[in-house]
Design a protein around this motif. Sequence first.
Motif, PDB file in Angstrom:
ATOM      1  N   ILE A 224       0.865  -1.182   0.000  1.00 53.17           N
ATOM      2  CA  ILE A 224       0.000   0.000   0.000  1.00 53.17           C
ATOM      3  C   ILE A 224       0.898   1.227   0.000  1.00 53.17           C
ATOM      4  O   ILE A 224       1.643   1.475   0.952  1.00 53.17           O
ATOM      5  N   THR A 225       0.841   1.979  -1.088  1.00 60.34           N
ATOM      6  CA  THR A 225       1.738   3.126  -1.257  1.00 60.34           C
ATOM      7  C   THR A 225       1.213   4.397  -0.602  1.00 60.34           C
ATOM      8  O   THR A 225       1.986   5.280  -0.251  1.00 60.34           O
ATOM      9  N   GLY A 226      -0.111   4.511  -0.460  1.00 58.10           N
ATOM     10  CA  GLY A 226      -0.652   5.718   0.139  1.00 58.10           C
ATOM     11  C   GLY A 226      -2.160   5.746   0.092  1.00 58.10           C
ATOM     12  O   GLY A 226      -2.797   4.962  -0.610  1.00 58.10           O
ATOM     13  N   ILE A 227      -2.730   6.653   0.867  1.00 60.08           N
ATOM     14  CA  ILE A 227      -4.177   6.865   0.895  1.00 60.08           C
ATOM     15  C   ILE A 227      -4.413   8.365   0.840  1.00 60.08           C
ATOM     16  O   ILE A 227      -3.922   9.109   1.693  1.00 60.08           O
ATOM     17  N   GLY A 228      -5.128   8.839  -0.197  1.00 60.76           N
ATOM     18  CA  GLY A 228      -5.401  10.261  -0.343  1.00 60.76           C
ATOM     19  C   GLY A 228      -6.877  10.514  -0.516  1.00 60.76           C
ATOM     20  O   GLY A 228      -7.716   9.773   0.010  1.00 60.76           O
ATOM     21  N   ASN A 229      -7.215  11.560  -1.288  1.00 58.12           N
ATOM     22  CA  ASN A 229      -8.631  11.867  -1.509  1.00 58.12           C
ATOM     23  C   ASN A 229      -9.022  11.758  -2.974  1.00 58.12           C
ATOM     24  O   ASN A 229     -10.082  12.229  -3.371  1.00 58.12           O
ATOM     25  N   GLN A 230      -8.167  11.134  -3.768  1.00 57.10           N
ATOM     26  CA  GLN A 230      -8.475  10.972  -5.187  1.00 57.10           C
ATOM     27  C   GLN A 230      -9.677  10.050  -5.356  1.00 57.10           C
ATOM     28  O   GLN A 230      -9.841   9.066  -4.637  1.00 57.10           O
ATOM     29  N   HIS A 231     -10.551  10.373  -6.325  1.00 58.11           N
ATOM     30  CA  HIS A 231     -11.766   9.614  -6.620  1.00 58.11           C
ATOM     31  C   HIS A 231     -12.748   9.602  -5.449  1.00 58.11           C
ATOM     32  O   HIS A 231     -13.497   8.647  -5.251  1.00 58.11           O
ATOM     33  N   MET A 232     -12.752  10.680  -4.680  1.00 56.29           N
ATOM     34  CA  MET A 232     -13.664  10.766  -3.552  1.00 56.29           C
ATOM     35  C   MET A 232     -15.122  10.685  -4.000  1.00 56.29           C
ATOM     36  O   MET A 232     -15.967  10.117  -3.308  1.00 56.29           O
ATOM     37  N   LEU A 233     -15.406  11.233  -5.190  1.00 55.76           N
ATOM     38  CA  LEU A 233     -16.778  11.186  -5.690  1.00 55.76           C
ATOM     39  C   LEU A 233     -17.228   9.753  -5.878  1.00 55.76           C
ATOM     40  O   LEU A 233     -18.377   9.402  -5.608  1.00 55.76           O
ATOM     41  N   THR A 234     -16.338   8.882  -6.312  1.00 58.34           N
ATOM     42  CA  THR A 234     -16.675   7.477  -6.531  1.00 58.34           C
ATOM     43  C   THR A 234     -16.849   6.728  -5.221  1.00 58.34           C
ATOM     44  O   THR A 234     -17.805   5.964  -5.050  1.00 58.34           O
ATOM     45  N   PHE A 235     -15.927   6.954  -4.275  1.00 56.76           N
ATOM     46  CA  PHE A 235     -15.958   6.203  -3.023  1.00 56.76           C
ATOM     47  C   PHE A 235     -16.888   6.806  -1.973  1.00 56.76           C
ATOM     48  O   PHE A 235     -17.302   6.118  -1.044  1.00 56.76           O
ATOM     49  N   GLY A 236     -17.179   8.092  -2.097  1.00 57.46           N
ATOM     50  CA  GLY A 236     -18.163   8.708  -1.214  1.00 57.46           C
ATOM     51  C   GLY A 236     -17.621   9.343   0.040  1.00 57.46           C
ATOM     52  O   GLY A 236     -18.160  10.332   0.514  1.00 57.46           O
ATOM     53  N   SER A 237     -16.566   8.779   0.612  1.00 59.19           N
ATOM     54  CA  SER A 237     -15.995   9.345   1.833  1.00 59.19           C
ATOM     55  C   SER A 237     -14.563   8.860   2.007  1.00 59.19           C
ATOM     56  O   SER A 237     -14.144   7.849   1.415  1.00 59.19           O
ATOM     57  N   HIS A 238     -13.820   9.610   2.831  1.00 55.31           N
ATOM     58  CA  HIS A 238     -12.443   9.212   3.120  1.00 55.31           C
ATOM     59  C   HIS A 238     -12.424   7.870   3.845  1.00 55.31           C
ATOM     60  O   HIS A 238     -11.525   7.036   3.603  1.00 55.31           O
ATOM     61  N   GLU A 239     -13.398   7.649   4.699  1.00 59.79           N
ATOM     62  CA  GLU A 239     -13.464   6.390   5.435  1.00 59.79           C
ATOM     63  C   GLU A 239     -13.619   5.212   4.484  1.00 59.79           C
ATOM     64  O   GLU A 239     -13.017   4.144   4.682  1.00 59.79           O
ATOM     65  N   ASN A 240     -14.423   5.386   3.433  1.00 57.67           N
ATOM     66  CA  ASN A 240     -14.594   4.315   2.456  1.00 57.67           C
ATOM     67  C   ASN A 240     -13.296   4.024   1.711  1.00 57.67           C
ATOM     68  O   ASN A 240     -12.988   2.872   1.392  1.00 57.67           O
ATOM     69  N   LEU A 241     -12.545   5.087   1.425  1.00 55.07           N
ATOM     70  CA  LEU A 241     -11.242   4.907   0.782  1.00 55.07           C
ATOM     71  C   LEU A 241     -10.311   4.073   1.662  1.00 55.07           C
ATOM     72  O   LEU A 241      -9.667   3.127   1.199  1.00 55.07           O
ATOM     73  N   VAL A 242     -10.244   4.429   2.938  1.00 52.69           N
ATOM     74  CA  VAL A 242      -9.380   3.704   3.869  1.00 52.69           C
ATOM     75  C   VAL A 242      -9.813   2.248   3.984  1.00 52.69           C
ATOM     76  O   VAL A 242      -8.985   1.326   3.940  1.00 52.69           O
ATOM     77  N   GLN A 243     -11.127   2.033   4.110  1.00 50.31           N
ATOM     78  CA  GLN A 243     -11.637   0.669   4.243  1.00 50.31           C
ATOM     79  C   GLN A 243     -11.341  -0.172   3.011  1.00 50.31           C
ATOM     80  O   GLN A 243     -11.020  -1.365   3.107  1.00 50.31           O
ATOM     81  N   THR A 244     -11.447   0.449   1.841  1.00 45.45           N
ATOM     82  CA  THR A 244     -11.181  -0.275   0.602  1.00 45.45           C
ATOM     83  C   THR A 244      -9.713  -0.666   0.512  1.00 45.45           C
ATOM     84  O   THR A 244      -9.381  -1.793   0.122  1.00 45.45           O
TER      85      THR A 244
END
Length: 269
Positions: free
Chosen positions: A5-25
């Motif tokens: 895992i290289t990093g977690i940012g806010n890219q594609h937030m519209l697709t994932f809906g929230s930062h929490e969803n990005l982290v969980q994914t």
Amino acid sequence: HIGIITGIGNQHMLTFGSHENLVQTKAELADYVLSVNGKMFFNGDNDDCKKLAESYNGEKVISFIDGENTLVSATDISYDRYGVGFSIKYNKKTYKVHTTLLGKHNVSNIMLCVNVCLSLGLSIEEILRGIEKLIPSQHRLALLPSSGSLIVIDDAYNGSVEGSRAALEVLSSYDGTKVVITPGLVELGKEQFESNKQLGILIATHANYVIINGTTNYDSLYAGLKEGGMADDKILRSGSLNQAVTQLYDITEPGDVVLFENDLPDNYN
């Protein structure tokens, strides 16, 4: 099994809906690797990635550029018109290396891969040869040739504030007039205005001029640029990329540098 895992940012937030969803994914990869007794490699230079790593209970390596207690570390990072040079410290020895990949975040990614390669049994000499052969992905913080003798940085496919910060740090490392051409960041959902405002502040900090292409993010970018202290006569508007390039040559000389951030005209493709 190995997971990276290289990093977690806010890219594609519209697709994932929230930062929490990005982290969980992202965490789904770590969950799988744990389930098969594999080994995870995390980029500790990214805050959210580091937090995820610290909560991971399986076998893991957390990689840092300048970690004091890590297996390898990087120092003496410097930029030129051909890329970035740095030194790798490993096993009480220092190795100088150069890559056409730009940005401190790419040094982080390289160090992460160095850790993976060492874990797989490659020698440091094999790894150094591999680093020298790296080439940037198209439109991702890549140096381009220019008939006008400008230094052209193509970051057209970047879509996050974190990526823009890295690109602007690279831009500021060069001499001469520094220009950013951008339409702003998109696909960020409810965070789009604030993210573009933050981008504007960053641009004002690192660049001499900005050419805003289009109208979608103009208000948010302008708000950030003014908050960052950029004067109105340094903030230009364009209705097309061709117009932006025309404006660019009006304000630059050979040896100056331009960053195409999330945008790139056909004549530089």
